[in-house]
Scaffold this motif. Structure first.
Motif, mmCIF file in Angstrom:
data_model
loop_
_atom_site.group_PDB
_atom_site.id
_atom_site.type_symbol
_atom_site.label_atom_id
_atom_site.label_comp_id
_atom_site.label_asym_id
_atom_site.label_seq_id
_atom_site.Cartn_x
_atom_site.Cartn_y
_atom_site.Cartn_z
ATOM 1 N N SER A 69 -10.775 25.450 -56.743
ATOM 2 C CA SER A 69 -11.381 25.525 -55.734
ATOM 3 C C SER A 69 -12.856 24.684 -55.938
ATOM 4 O O SER A 69 -12.554 23.040 -55.606
ATOM 5 N N ILE A 87 -18.114 19.464 -45.347
ATOM 6 C CA ILE A 87 -17.362 20.557 -45.228
ATOM 7 C C ILE A 87 -17.740 21.858 -45.952
ATOM 8 O O ILE A 87 -18.371 21.858 -46.233
ATOM 9 N N PRO A 88 -18.089 22.808 -44.452
ATOM 10 C CA PRO A 88 -18.919 23.732 -44.618
ATOM 11 C C PRO A 88 -18.663 24.927 -45.171
ATOM 12 O O PRO A 88 -19.773 25.700 -46.274
ATOM 13 N N TYR A 89 -17.494 25.068 -45.822
ATOM 14 C CA TYR A 89 -16.917 26.066 -47.300
ATOM 15 C C TYR A 89 -17.661 25.934 -48.962
ATOM 16 O O TYR A 89 -18.317 26.175 -49.070
ATOM 17 N N PHE A 90 -17.404 23.507 -48.231
ATOM 18 C CA PHE A 90 -17.738 23.926 -49.964
ATOM 19 C C PHE A 90 -19.805 23.326 -49.796
ATOM 20 O O PHE A 90 -19.880 23.399 -50.461
ATOM 21 N N ALA A 154 -2.999 29.116 -53.953
ATOM 22 C CA ALA A 154 -4.092 28.530 -54.253
ATOM 23 C C ALA A 154 -5.435 29.617 -52.587
ATOM 24 O O ALA A 154 -6.084 29.992 -52.269
ATOM 25 N N TYR A 155 -4.270 29.228 -51.303
ATOM 26 C CA TYR A 155 -4.495 29.260 -49.795
ATOM 27 C C TYR A 155 -4.936 30.990 -49.664
ATOM 28 O O TYR A 155 -5.798 31.736 -49.229
ATOM 29 N N ARG A 158 -7.779 32.804 -51.839
ATOM 30 C CA ARG A 158 -9.438 32.666 -51.759
ATOM 31 C C ARG A 158 -9.221 32.823 -50.184
ATOM 32 O O ARG A 158 -10.657 33.688 -49.688
ATOM 33 N N MET A 159 -8.813 33.289 -49.368
ATOM 34 C CA MET A 159 -8.701 34.581 -48.482
ATOM 35 C C MET A 159 -8.520 35.858 -48.801
ATOM 36 O O MET A 159 -9.354 36.286 -47.948
ATOM 37 N N PHE B 158 -7.676 24.915 -47.462
ATOM 38 C CA PHE B 158 -8.243 26.083 -47.302
ATOM 39 C C PHE B 158 -10.099 25.989 -47.084
ATOM 40 O O PHE B 158 -10.230 26.089 -45.446
ATOM 41 N N ALA B 159 -10.653 25.334 -47.693
ATOM 42 C CA ALA B 159 -11.800 24.448 -47.780
ATOM 43 C C ALA B 159 -12.030 24.038 -45.901
ATOM 44 O O ALA B 159 -12.930 23.931 -45.247
ATOM 45 N N LEU B 160 -11.084 23.347 -45.586
ATOM 46 C CA LEU B 160 -11.087 22.168 -44.587
ATOM 47 C C LEU B 160 -10.583 23.013 -43.297
ATOM 48 O O LEU B 160 -11.289 22.809 -42.010
ATOM 49 N N THR B 161 -10.021 24.077 -43.622
ATOM 50 C CA THR B 161 -9.531 24.926 -42.266
ATOM 51 C C THR B 161 -10.358 26.042 -42.447
ATOM 52 O O THR B 161 -10.208 27.502 -41.581
ATOM 53 N N SER B 162 -11.729 26.768 -43.262
ATOM 54 C CA SER B 162 -12.087 27.750 -43.382
ATOM 55 C C SER B 162 -13.012 28.268 -41.653
ATOM 56 O O SER B 162 -12.858 29.542 -42.496
ATOM 57 N N ARG B 163 -13.569 27.219 -41.705
ATOM 58 C CA ARG B 163 -13.888 27.503 -40.415
ATOM 59 C C ARG B 163 -13.815 28.346 -39.359
ATOM 60 O O ARG B 163 -14.133 28.958 -38.589
ATOM 61 N N SER B 165 -10.635 30.473 -40.241
ATOM 62 C CA SER B 165 -9.769 31.168 -40.193
ATOM 63 C C SER B 165 -11.474 32.397 -41.002
ATOM 64 O O SER B 165 -11.226 33.317 -40.332
ATOM 65 N N ILE B 169 -9.600 36.435 -39.866
ATOM 66 C CA ILE B 169 -8.795 36.887 -40.902
ATOM 67 C C ILE B 169 -9.680 37.293 -42.149
ATOM 68 O O ILE B 169 -9.585 38.676 -42.201
ATOM 69 N N SER B 170 -11.099 35.780 -42.365
ATOM 70 C CA SER B 170 -11.514 36.535 -43.465
ATOM 71 C C SER B 170 -12.600 38.060 -43.497
ATOM 72 O O SER B 170 -12.083 38.366 -44.691
#
Lengths: 200, 211
Positions: A69, A87-90, A154-155, A158-159, B158-163, B165, B169-170
């Motif tokens: 990641s 990207i909010p995740y990053f 990887a997906y 992370r989940m 995942f980084a793109l779609t995590s907003r 999920s 789910i998470s």
């Protein structure tokens, strides 16, 4: 790309969906599995001691999946920094050279040292069991399957919050409930897809 | 410098931003090193030992990893159980001595189960998991390099779609940092010795069955 790849791909899809098992040659039974260089109990016990050592000395656990990641984010920072920053995740998990990233770089080097000193360097693209199932000309299929497998894994990691290292070893040995659930699901999903690929 | 009324830098682009984040962040302000060079060097060393042991344990090998998922080769199970037994007893004793604290992640039933199953399906396809994929690269298995590309790609997706999920789910079934003894209402001093004996028993059973 040639026709054979599409034929094999169609074969896998057909075999896994409709159960029409006419695809590839059968694996020899019993399959000649390779022996590990060391006793799995010795190597496994030492991995347990290594986890304890990192907990004591560094206050960190052994993981692997978040390195990918961070790696993807760092490549993104070089190529498209504005996009990555949006990207909010990053934003919450800033991609940097951190603990787990360096662990994984070290893992590559350590494995190289072990394999080269033990005479086990391979240099092969298609491994024995894959060839036994899909034949020697299945490079294109292997590329597609490995790409899809890596991405899905990887997906999922992370989940689930970790992988076979972070959950499967470091989390389970600290008796975390989520880690035990995750590792059981890793194997359930893995058994299902491997059985469909190699045994149908 | 006073940002003038016509300054364009301060004007955030009208995208789907959360209200808490008014300014658009730039990666230039992010560091590249997350830890001190000394700790990163230590991580490299610990990783090196980890990779060395994974390769010697045989779990960088495609056939051995695929074999456990076909329920035919149990080297992976032996390695994992040996590590768990040693580490479980070790963390129990070290915590009693006050040397270490627990470093565990939160239990989230939704993410652990659905993410875990997705991970498993990918594991079956690639036949290497994230750690052993790195060990397989070091060993010279060239298909593991494709695995690296796939892992990078999946992480980015995942980084793109995590907003989407992360709110569902998470976070589903978030129970915090719970442990098995805590869930069962048993003291760790009772749980760990029994669990260790049980797991050692499983290994003896596997050996006696010739697995």
């Amino acid at each position: 790309m040639n026709y054979r790849i599409y034929r094999q791909l169609a074969g896998v899809v057909a075999a896994s969906t409709a159960g029409v098992a006419q695809a590839a040659s059968e694996l020899p039974t019993p399959y000649p599995y390779p022996e590990p260089a060391w006793s799995p109990y010795i190597a496994g016990g030492l991995i347990g001691l290594l986890v304890l050592t990192t907990l004591v000395l560094a206050g960190k656990k052994l993981g692997a999946s978040s390195a990918y990641s961070d790696g993807s984010g760092m490549i993104g920072r070089l190529v498209a920094p504005r996009h990555i920053a949006s990207i909010p995740y990053f934003q919450n998990n800033k991609p940097m050279i951190g603990w787990t990233f360096m662990l994984v770089i070290g893992t590559i080097i350590g494995s190289f040292i072990a394999a080269s000193t033990g005479g086990e360097l391979t240099g092969t693209y298609l491994q024995d069991m894959w060839v036994a199932r899909f034949g020697p000309d299945s490079g294109g299929l292997r590329t597609l399957v490995a790409l899809a497998g890596g991405a899905l894994m990887a997906y999922g990691a992370r989940m689930a919050g970790g992988c076979t290292s972070g959950h499967g070893i470091s989390g389970t040995l600290q008796l975390a409930v989520g880690s035990w659930i995750a590792v059981i699901c890793f194997f359930l999903g893995g058994i299902a897809s491997a059985m469909l690929m190699y045994r149908l | 410098m006073n940002p003038g009324p016509h300054s364009t830098e301060t004007r955030a682009t009208p995208t789907t931003e959360s209200p808490s984040r008014r300014q658009r962040p730039e990666t230039e302000s992010w560091n590249w090193l997350e830890e001190s060079p000394g700790r990163l060097a230590a991580a490299l060393l610990f990783g090196g030992i980890f990779g060395f042991l994974l390769q010697k344990a045989g779990v960088a090998k495609f056939d051995i990893l695929a074999g456990v998922l076909l329920l035919e080769n149990f080297v992976v199970v032996k390695v994992m159980l040996a590590a768990i037994i040693v580490g479980m007893v070790g963390t129990w004793l070290l915590r009693k001595a006050g040397v270490i604290e627990l470093h565990i992640s939160e239990t989230r039933y939704g993410g652990n189960i659905i993410g875990g199953l997705l991970f498993g399906v990918g594991f079956g396809l690639l036949a290497y998991c994230p750690g052993t994929n790195a060990a397989a690269v070091g060993q010279g298995n060239l298909d593991a390099l494709v695995g690296v590309v796939g892992l990078l790609l999946g992480s980015y997706l995942f980084a793109l779609t995590s907003r989407y999920s992360s709110g569902t789910i998470s976070r589903l079934g978030n129970r915090g940092k719970i442990t098995l003894p805590g869930l069962l209402g048993v003291s760790t001093d009772v749980f760990v010795p029994i669990a260790a004996l049980l797991l050692i028993g499983v290994l003896f059973l596997m050996e006696s069955l010739g697995l």
